[in-house]
Write a protein that holds these residues in place. Structure first.
Motif, mmCIF file in Angstrom:
data_model
loop_
_atom_site.group_PDB
_atom_site.id
_atom_site.type_symbol
_atom_site.label_atom_id
_atom_site.label_comp_id
_atom_site.label_asym_id
_atom_site.label_seq_id
_atom_site.Cartn_x
_atom_site.Cartn_y
_atom_site.Cartn_z
ATOM 1 N N SER A 187 0.821 -1.209 0.000
ATOM 2 C CA SER A 187 0.000 0.000 0.000
ATOM 3 C C SER A 187 0.859 1.265 0.000
ATOM 4 N N LEU A 188 2.128 1.142 0.382
ATOM 5 C CA LEU A 188 3.018 2.295 0.400
ATOM 6 C C LEU A 188 3.367 2.782 -0.999
ATOM 7 N N TYR A 189 3.314 1.878 -1.992
ATOM 8 C CA TYR A 189 3.882 2.252 -3.289
ATOM 9 C C TYR A 189 3.080 1.816 -4.508
ATOM 10 N N MET A 190 2.019 1.035 -4.325
ATOM 11 C CA MET A 190 1.307 0.556 -5.507
ATOM 12 C C MET A 190 -0.182 0.400 -5.259
ATOM 13 N N ASP A 191 -0.934 0.439 -6.358
ATOM 14 C CA ASP A 191 -2.353 0.116 -6.336
ATOM 15 C C ASP A 191 -2.441 -1.394 -6.495
ATOM 16 N N GLU A 192 -2.866 -2.068 -5.468
ATOM 17 C CA GLU A 192 -2.862 -3.528 -5.487
ATOM 18 C C GLU A 192 -3.938 -4.112 -6.403
ATOM 19 N N ASP A 193 -4.971 -3.344 -6.710
ATOM 20 C CA ASP A 193 -6.026 -3.831 -7.593
ATOM 21 C C ASP A 193 -5.589 -3.852 -9.050
ATOM 22 N N THR A 194 -4.693 -2.947 -9.406
ATOM 23 C CA THR A 194 -4.247 -2.863 -10.800
ATOM 24 C C THR A 194 -2.775 -3.246 -10.969
ATOM 25 N N ILE A 195 -2.079 -3.490 -9.865
ATOM 26 C CA ILE A 195 -0.640 -3.800 -9.864
ATOM 27 C C ILE A 195 0.126 -2.731 -10.641
ATOM 28 N N THR A 196 -0.090 -1.488 -10.245
ATOM 29 C CA THR A 196 0.630 -0.367 -10.846
ATOM 30 C C THR A 196 1.160 0.539 -9.732
ATOM 31 N N PRO A 197 2.330 1.110 -9.923
ATOM 32 C CA PRO A 197 2.857 2.033 -8.908
ATOM 33 C C PRO A 197 1.969 3.263 -8.786
ATOM 34 N N HIS A 198 1.828 3.773 -7.569
ATOM 35 C CA HIS A 198 1.135 5.049 -7.399
ATOM 36 C C HIS A 198 2.159 6.112 -6.981
ATOM 37 N N ARG A 199 1.697 7.281 -6.593
ATOM 38 C CA ARG A 199 2.604 8.404 -6.376
ATOM 39 C C ARG A 199 3.541 8.195 -5.187
ATOM 40 N N GLY A 200 3.260 7.188 -4.370
ATOM 41 C CA GLY A 200 4.161 6.901 -3.263
ATOM 42 C C GLY A 200 5.395 6.122 -3.674
ATOM 43 N N PHE A 201 5.424 5.629 -4.910
ATOM 44 C CA PHE A 201 6.535 4.780 -5.338
ATOM 45 C C PHE A 201 7.866 5.518 -5.293
ATOM 46 N N ASP A 202 7.930 6.691 -5.882
ATOM 47 C CA ASP A 202 9.192 7.433 -5.920
ATOM 48 C C ASP A 202 9.673 7.781 -4.524
ATOM 49 N N THR A 203 8.739 8.116 -3.650
ATOM 50 C CA THR A 203 9.116 8.433 -2.268
ATOM 51 C C THR A 203 9.707 7.221 -1.573
ATOM 52 N N LEU A 204 9.061 6.074 -1.730
ATOM 53 C CA LEU A 204 9.563 4.865 -1.078
ATOM 54 C C LEU A 204 10.914 4.461 -1.668
ATOM 55 N N ARG A 205 11.087 4.602 -2.960
ATOM 56 C CA ARG A 205 12.380 4.276 -3.570
ATOM 57 C C ARG A 205 13.481 5.161 -3.001
ATOM 58 N N GLU A 206 13.195 6.443 -2.809
ATOM 59 C CA GLU A 206 14.176 7.350 -2.209
ATOM 60 C C GLU A 206 14.479 6.944 -0.772
ATOM 61 N N GLN A 207 13.454 6.506 -0.048
ATOM 62 C CA GLN A 207 13.664 6.082 1.335
ATOM 63 C C GLN A 207 14.504 4.810 1.398
ATOM 64 N N MET A 208 14.273 3.875 0.476
ATOM 65 C CA MET A 208 15.086 2.658 0.450
ATOM 66 C C MET A 208 16.520 2.982 0.036
ATOM 67 N N THR A 209 16.699 3.950 -0.840
ATOM 68 C CA THR A 209 18.042 4.393 -1.193
ATOM 69 C C THR A 209 18.762 4.935 0.034
ATOM 70 N N HIS A 210 18.058 5.710 0.825
ATOM 71 C CA HIS A 210 18.657 6.236 2.059
ATOM 72 C C HIS A 210 18.997 5.097 3.021
ATOM 73 N N LEU A 211 18.095 4.118 3.134
ATOM 74 C CA LEU A 211 18.361 2.978 4.017
ATOM 75 C C LEU A 211 19.616 2.240 3.570
ATOM 76 N N ILE A 212 19.745 2.001 2.278
ATOM 77 C CA ILE A 212 20.933 1.319 1.768
ATOM 78 C C ILE A 212 22.194 2.106 2.130
ATOM 79 N N SER A 213 22.135 3.414 1.947
ATOM 80 C CA SER A 213 23.319 4.238 2.223
ATOM 81 C C SER A 213 23.708 4.205 3.693
#
Length: 288
Positions: free
Chosen positions: A252-278
């Motif tokens: 629910s953080l990054y995709m519409d589960e009914d259509t299996i498509t990323p929603h506007r939270g995707f880019d934010t979560l990707r940036e957060q995971m990038t920070h976690l990796i760093s």
């Protein structure tokens, strides 16, 4: 960045993306985000291609795609979990779905096999049957030899090379979970950290990651409801300087589960995971 070994890239069973220079003692793996559905699977399935994706950890590989740029290798299965599930024992097989006897060492009594969620799944999420008819045993062995074993061979090589270089290795096994996996009416849970109840990694690793994700604003859960699958248990051997931690992100953080498509939270979560990796650059020597 390099992509090696060459026989595991492109349309092969797994993609290995290596950093130009590995600076982190970490291997990131995404075993369930493969989305190349073989035509042979589609033809013998009783459900359509969209329904087949119910078990897919969609886009998780993309959420952690910055790992190589930050100094850590990334391993991604290219095939879907509905075809072969590498987060199970190789011979965890449900005998009800095969035509003919299984190998004598098949693990037909595990709870995962009995529920249809073995290395060759009988069902997708929700318990929906995949196949029209039973599969030949030879087909199961072919999939295990052609897809399962190459993935694990690549993962083992990455772990061993990382441990040889740094003296220890951290495996982060990356997954996603349905948004309703946790009762959000009682507790908001954004992600689950699974360390097999403390057996797959040093407790300081779990604390380290938990603190970092809290700093990012997430509400984590620990081992509930996901304590870690086969990869976490199998490779996590702290006594041998390999520490494995499973991360389950709420879809629910990054995709519409009914259509299996990323929603506007995707880019934010990707940036957060990038920070976690760093953040793994903050580890000083071998902290375990």
């Amino acid at each position: 960045m390099n992509q090696l070994p060459s026989d595991l890239t492109g349309n092969g069973p797994a993609t290995v993306i290596l950093p130009s220079r590995q600076t982190l003692p970490v291997v990131f793996a995404s075993p369930h985000s493969g989305r190349h559905y073989p035509q042979e699977l589609i033809e013998i399935a009783r459900i359509d291609s969209f329904a087949l994706r119910a078990s897919e950890d969609a886009f998780v590989d993309q959420l952690f795609a910055s790992a190589p740029k930050l100094g850590a290798p990334l391993l991604c299965a290219t095939f879907p979990r509905a075809f072969v599930d590498v987060n199970r024992g190789a011979l965890e097989l449900d005998p009800r779905m095969f035509d003919g006897p299984l190998p004598s060492d098949a693990d037909i009594h595990s709870m995962r096999a009995l529920s249809g969620l073995g290395s060759i799944p009988r069902v997708v999420s929700g318990g929906i049957e995949i196949y029209k008819t039973r599969l030949p045993v030879a087909e199961a062995m072919h999939r295990i030899d052609t897809f399962y074993h190459p993935y694990h061979s690549a993962l083992r090589k990455l772990i061993d090379a990382t441990r040889d270089q740094f003296g220890y290795c951290i495996l982060i096994d990356c997954h996603s979970m349905p948004g309703d996996s946790v009762d959000s009416s009682k507790n908001r849970v954004d992600l689950v950290l699974g360390d097999c109840y403390g057996s797959s990694c040093h407790p300081s690793l779990t604390r380290f990651v938990e603190d970092r994700v809290r700093d990012l604003g997430f509400t984590p859960s620990h081992n509930d409801p996901y304590a870690g699958g086969f990869c976490t248990r199998h490779y996590g051997q702290p006594e041998n300087n390999v520490h494995s931690l499973q991360i389950e992100l709420s879809r629910s953080l990054y995709m519409d589960e009914d259509t299996i498509t990323p929603h506007r939270g995707f880019d934010t979560l990707r940036e957060q995971m990038t920070h976690l990796i760093s953040c793994f650059h903050d580890l000083d020597g071998n902290p375990f």
